[in-house]
Design a protein around this motif. Structure first.
Motif: not given
Length: 669
Positions: A488-500
């Motif tokens: 809809g009117p919302y924008h998202f950004l997803a990050v794939a974190n692998t290792f800390d």
């Protein structure tokens, strides 16, 4: 004395005749624009002739003569030359016509002026193969002259507006507001061309032979001046208007009518066989593809589907072995306008770098080598019609730089545009919000201290400098992939974190755009996340994560673990677990459709002992979720890309452990 009186009387009579002649000639040249086509049509309330049809072609309407009569559109010359009997010596004719291809030696009349008693031609405008002719009687001692313009290209089945202007011995032709063509005749146009007892015939010469077979939209006589300045310039020179009959512009059916005033048809040509050209001249044409059982219409740029047999996936076929210069971590398939389909391969070795391949004759062939430093990913994007490629270089040497390349139209190559500092970059994502263009890089690890807990950077395009500038930084842990999507009117950004730095059992983060920046929306537990894939099915939004391995400070590493599909719950405003799928060091998901069927394919790369594994193709089956339907043998599979060409639908995968990548064809029924 008597002889003098007779002479004086004779002079007076001659003077009176001359005055009357001059008066009549002036009356003709002072006439306003005369719409010959409108005058030939019946008046409102009168029954239209059945031989006249309204045809819509390429978005505009015109009149076409049909049947066995050639005199359906005609009127007496006295209707417009009521105060005189002479055709104006200076005039211009405006005609908008669509003429089909004419065979050699075929002549067709746009209009003619004919003596009713003798059927002799007084004046005529005629078109033939690549020529336009003005025929005039009494212009020379032989009785008739023909003024011909060659190579005018009117008979190409496209709309054209022509202006034919006559002034003394000069005749000028202007086609579609282009450069005028001028001819000088030995004899000037007759100053006393009689129209007495004559009749105008539109689209014919009063007989079937020579009847105009195309479409007439406009036919105007403008006495005394050249109409070009009234028409040009214009935004659509092929359809420039001076006066178009109301029936060609008004709604086909008036509020008090049950049917169109004239017989009406929309011209459509159906082409069979392989995909034909679709450009402006083919606008509105139809294409029937018997092989794929599809029916398409040309919108002037591309073929749009009207009816299509819903394909279903039957099986997957080994189609092409693609040998790259070194191991390939990623492939990006994209199109460059007016050039075709390309694939960028992210290759490990710095020499010769990464390869750009072009789809030619049904397969990918090497097109350009681009210098890269252990490239891990490519991303294609466009800004204001300009085409870019950005590479994620992962070689840990100072300074660590990734590069943006821009397509150079004249050289037909990607050239270096901008360099950006990155840290073992593994991925780029491009997106646009409110007409602003952004890039975000997945910084995996900093070289100088091997720290995975660093910032990944969002860049924003500056239209003034034509460069990307830092816009926002986000804390990430061994970032491997970014995925942008909108709901809809919302924008998202997803990050794939692998290792800390200690474990892969960490959270990956979904951000939402609020007040001009990205804010944390949700943290999702993952195991060595390497990829996010978002897709929509029947109004439902899903997010699939590829979990690569479970690595802890203690205990063995696990590669055969679950990857998870999440669904956005609109009540809780969060992504909730929808389905777990067993994968083997999954590093990529690819969602695609075939007909109405939806699929996910996973890149299984390693099971702890071997890189030779089956990557699995899953089909959406509603309540059951995704179920496995095909197992595809792969070796060190790193990335999947789906693409379609005229030859069909394909999948290509890259191998991170071999120079051999493969293209598969999706066979349907």
């Amino acid at each position: 004395m008597l002889s003098r009186r007779c002479l004086l009387l004779s002079l007076m009579l001659s003077l009176m005749l001359l005055i009357n002649t001059v008066h009549s000639w002036r009356a003709c040249t002072d006439l306003l624009p005369l719409d010959l086509l409108e005058r030939a049509l019946p008046r409102p309330g009168q029954a239209p002739p059945p031989q006249v049809q309204i045809v819509q072609s390429k978005g505009s309407r015109g009149l076409r003569l049909a049947g066995a009569m050639a005199t359906a559109l005609s009127f007496s010359a006295s209707q417009i030359f009521s105060n005189c009997d002479f055709f104006p010596a200076e005039f211009s004719l405006v005609a908008t016509v669509q003429t089909p291809r004419l065979r050699q030696k075929r002549n067709e009349y746009i209009f003619s002026l004919v003596e009713e008693a003798s059927d002799s031609l007084v004046l005529g405008l005629r078109v033939s193969e690549n020529r336009l002719h003005l025929l005039v009687s009494g212009a020379n001692p032989e009785g008739r002259s023909r003024i011909s313009f060659k190579d005018v290209g009117l008979d190409d089945n496209r709309w054209h507006t022509v202006v034919l202007a006559v002034t003394g011995p000069y005749v000028t032709l202007t086609v579609d507001c282009g450069l005028p063509l001028e001819l000088k005749q030995v004899q000037s146009f007759p100053s006393s061309l009689s129209t007495r007892d004559s009749r105008f015939f539109i689209g014919s010469r009063k007989r079937l032979r020579g009847r105009f077979s195309g479409l007439l939209r406009q036919l105007v006589l403008l006495p005394g001046s050249d109409a070009t300045s009234r028409l040009c310039p214009t935004s659509d020179p092929r359809l420039a208007e001076l006066s178009v009959p109301r029936v060609l512009k008004a709604p086909l059916i008036q509020p008090d009518q049950l049917a169109p005033e004239f017989p009406y048809e929309a011209e459509a040509r159906v082409t069979l066989g392989t995909r034909p050209l679709c450009s402006e001249p083919e606008l509105g044409q139809l294409w029937l593809n018997a092989q794929s059982r599809g029916f398409f219409i040309c919108d002037g740029v591309r073929w749009r589907t009207l009816l299509h047999h819903q394909e279903r996936l039957d099986y997957v076929e080994d189609y092409q072995d693609l040998y790259t210069s070194s191991e390939t971590f990623d492939v990006e398939v994209f199109s460059v306008p007016s050039e075709g389909l390309f694939m960028a391969a992210a290759n490990r070795d710095s020499r010769p770098g990464s390869g750009l391949y072009k789809w030619r004759n049904g397969s990918f062939t090497l097109y350009q080598n681009i210098s890269t430093q252990e490239a891990r990913a490519w991303k294609h994007f466009s800004i204001d019609g300009k085409v870019f490629l950005v590479v994620a270089n992962s070689r840990e040497v100072e300074p660590e730089l990734s590069v943006i390349y821009r397509w150079h139209q004249r050289r037909r190559r990607f050239l270096r545009h901008q360099t950006l500092e990155t840290h073992s970059a593994l991925d780029w994502e491009s997106f646009s919000i409110h007409n602003h263009s952004f890039l975000v890089v997945a910084n995996h690890r900093r070289a100088r201290d091997s720290n995975h807990n660093i910032h990944s950077v969002i860049y924003r395009w500056n239209p003034n400098t034509q460069l990307f500038e830092v816009n926002q930084t986000l804390s990430t842990s061994g970032a491997y992939d970014w995925e942008f999507f909108s709901v809809g009117p919302y924008h998202f950004l997803a990050v794939a974190n692998t290792f800390d730095g200690r474990t892969t059992a960490i959270s990956s983060t979904v951000y939402v755009w609020l007040s001009g920046s990205f804010q944390i929306f949700q943290s999702i537990p993952t195991l060595g996340a390497t990829d996010w894939e978002t897709f929509q099915i029947d109004g439902r939004f899903f997010l699939a994560v590829a979990n690569s391995q479970k690595v802890c400070e203690r205990g063995p590493s696990l590669y055969s673990i679950n990857s998870t599909v999440y669904e956005l719950n609109t009540l809780t405003h969060s992504f909730i677990r929808f389905q777990d799928i067993l994968t083997h060091s999954a590093v990529d998901w690819e969602f695609f459709t075939v007909g109405e069927e939806k699929f996910l394919v996973v890149a299984n790369s390693h099971d702890g002992s071997s890189y030779s594994l089956n990557s699995v193709l899953y089909r959406w089956q509603g309540y059951e979720g995704f179920v496995p339907v095909h197992s595809l043998p792969t070796f060190g599979c790193r990335d999947w890309e789906h693409f379609s060409t005229d030859e069909g639908s394909f999948l290509v995968y890259s191998s991170a452990t071999s120079r051999l990548s493969k293209v598969f064809k999706l066979r349907t029924f």
